[in-house]
Design a protein around this motif. Structure first.
Motif, short mmCIF file in Angstrom:
data_model
loop_
_atom_site.label_atom_id
_atom_site.label_comp_id
_atom_site.label_asym_id
_atom_site.label_seq_id
_atom_site.Cartn_x
_atom_site.Cartn_y
_atom_site.Cartn_z
N ASP A 83 0.81 -1.22 0.00
CA ASP A 83 0.00 0.00 0.00
C ASP A 83 0.85 1.28 0.00
O ASP A 83 0.30 2.37 0.00
CB ASP A 83 -0.94 0.01 1.21
N GLY A 84 2.17 1.13 0.05
CA GLY A 84 3.04 2.29 -0.01
C GLY A 84 3.22 3.01 1.31
O GLY A 84 3.66 4.16 1.34
N LEU A 85 2.93 2.33 2.40
CA LEU A 85 3.03 2.96 3.72
C LEU A 85 4.33 2.61 4.43
O LEU A 85 4.76 3.34 5.32
CB LEU A 85 1.84 2.53 4.58
N VAL A 86 4.95 1.52 4.04
CA VAL A 86 6.17 1.03 4.67
C VAL A 86 7.17 0.66 3.57
O VAL A 86 6.79 0.15 2.53
CB VAL A 86 5.85 -0.21 5.55
N THR A 87 8.44 0.94 3.85
CA THR A 87 9.49 0.48 2.94
C THR A 87 10.25 -0.65 3.63
O THR A 87 10.38 -0.68 4.85
CB THR A 87 10.49 1.60 2.59
N ARG A 88 10.73 -1.55 2.81
CA ARG A 88 11.51 -2.70 3.28
C ARG A 88 12.89 -2.58 2.65
O ARG A 88 13.02 -2.56 1.43
CB ARG A 88 10.81 -3.99 2.83
N THR A 89 13.92 -2.49 3.50
CA THR A 89 15.28 -2.37 3.00
C THR A 89 16.08 -3.59 3.42
O THR A 89 16.20 -3.87 4.62
CB THR A 89 15.96 -1.10 3.56
N THR A 93 24.21 -8.18 4.22
CA THR A 93 25.10 -8.63 5.30
C THR A 93 24.83 -10.10 5.57
O THR A 93 23.85 -10.66 5.09
CB THR A 93 24.84 -7.82 6.60
N VAL A 94 25.70 -10.71 6.36
CA VAL A 94 25.50 -12.09 6.77
C VAL A 94 25.40 -12.10 8.29
O VAL A 94 26.34 -11.67 8.96
CB VAL A 94 26.66 -13.00 6.29
N PRO A 95 24.29 -12.51 8.86
CA PRO A 95 23.04 -12.87 8.18
C PRO A 95 22.38 -11.63 7.58
O PRO A 95 22.68 -10.51 8.00
CB PRO A 95 22.19 -13.47 9.30
N PRO A 96 21.45 -11.83 6.63
CA PRO A 96 20.79 -10.68 6.01
C PRO A 96 20.04 -9.85 7.05
O PRO A 96 19.47 -10.39 8.00
CB PRO A 96 19.80 -11.31 5.03
N ARG A 97 20.09 -8.55 6.87
CA ARG A 97 19.38 -7.64 7.78
C ARG A 97 18.32 -6.90 6.98
O ARG A 97 18.61 -6.36 5.91
CB ARG A 97 20.36 -6.65 8.39
N VAL A 98 17.10 -6.89 7.49
CA VAL A 98 16.00 -6.21 6.82
C VAL A 98 15.42 -5.19 7.78
O VAL A 98 15.08 -5.51 8.92
CB VAL A 98 14.90 -7.22 6.39
N ASP A 99 15.34 -3.96 7.30
CA ASP A 99 14.76 -2.87 8.09
C ASP A 99 13.44 -2.44 7.47
O ASP A 99 13.29 -2.44 6.25
CB ASP A 99 15.69 -1.67 8.14
N TYR A 100 12.52 -2.04 8.33
CA TYR A 100 11.23 -1.51 7.89
C TYR A 100 11.12 -0.08 8.40
O TYR A 100 11.51 0.21 9.54
CB TYR A 100 10.08 -2.35 8.44
N ALA A 101 10.60 0.80 7.53
CA ALA A 101 10.44 2.20 7.90
C ALA A 101 9.16 2.74 7.27
O ALA A 101 8.68 2.20 6.26
CB ALA A 101 11.64 3.01 7.43
N LEU A 102 8.62 3.79 7.85
CA LEU A 102 7.46 4.43 7.24
C LEU A 102 7.88 5.24 6.03
O LEU A 102 8.94 5.86 6.03
CB LEU A 102 6.78 5.39 8.23
N THR A 103 7.05 5.24 5.03
CA THR A 103 7.24 6.14 3.90
C THR A 103 6.70 7.51 4.30
O THR A 103 6.11 7.66 5.39
CB THR A 103 6.45 5.64 2.67
N THR A 104 6.83 8.48 3.44
CA THR A 104 6.26 9.80 3.72
C THR A 104 4.75 9.70 3.89
O THR A 104 4.18 10.30 4.81
CB THR A 104 6.60 10.78 2.57
N MET A 105 4.11 8.92 3.03
CA MET A 105 2.67 8.72 3.14
C MET A 105 2.32 8.02 4.45
O MET A 105 1.34 8.36 5.12
CB MET A 105 2.15 7.93 1.94
N GLY A 106 3.12 7.03 4.84
CA GLY A 106 2.89 6.34 6.10
C GLY A 106 3.01 7.28 7.29
O GLY A 106 2.27 7.17 8.26
#
Length: 165
Positions: A83-89, A93-106
């Protein structure tokens, strides 16, 4: 349409003049209703509130949201990302690291949610009092109905016992 009505798939409305219809369409296929259903569920609201403070990893979100399963948090994050409210980055790295953040709309949605939370906090005592009054009234009505039924049963038993039916 010739009669001045239109149907907009984004708004699900009936007329150009009636904005309440545009905002409060109750059909299942209404896109506005679907979006509201998505963002108003309990997990989405919590994720949005937590991500307003800073970006978080999946495990951090799961640890902070009491009662959410891994599957449900995954689904919630995917829906919010779609829905464009959160970004997934994903960080390489090992192990893989995934961050979640709000978009401007979020972030703008969070402002609205914050208003709702403020309203809730301001009215929680009044709501608790209304609930208690309602529960007491329902319990009293139930007790009165049970007492009335018991009295009818007693009258019926006496009538059977004395033979005056």
């Amino acid at each position: 349409m010739e009669d001045g009505t239109f149907v907009s798939p984004g708004n699900c409305g009936d007329t150009a003049q009636d904005e309440d219809v545009l905002q409060w369409d109750t059909r299942n296929d209404c896109e506005v209703r679907q979006i509201l259903d998505r963002i108003a569920d309990k997990w989405s609201l919590l994720v949005i509130a937590l991500l307003d403070q800073r970006s978080l990893r999946f495990t951090e979100l799961r640890r902070r949201i009491d009662g959410v399963s891994q599957r449900m948090l995954t689904r919630t994050l995917r829906h919010l990302e779609r829905d464009g409210l959160v970004t997934r980055t994903v960080h390489p790295t090992v192990p893989p690291r995934v961050d979640y953040a709000l978009t401007t709309m979020g972030a703008t949605l969070h402002e609205t949610i914050r208003s709702l939370v403020t309203w809730t906090e301001a009215h929680q005592n009044a709501i608790a009092a209304a609930r208690a009054a309602y529960d007491a009234r329902i319990a009293a009505e139930q007790q009165a109905a049970e007492q009335e039924a018991a009295e009818r049963d007693a009258i019926a038993r006496r009538a059977l016992t004395t033979g005056t039916v």
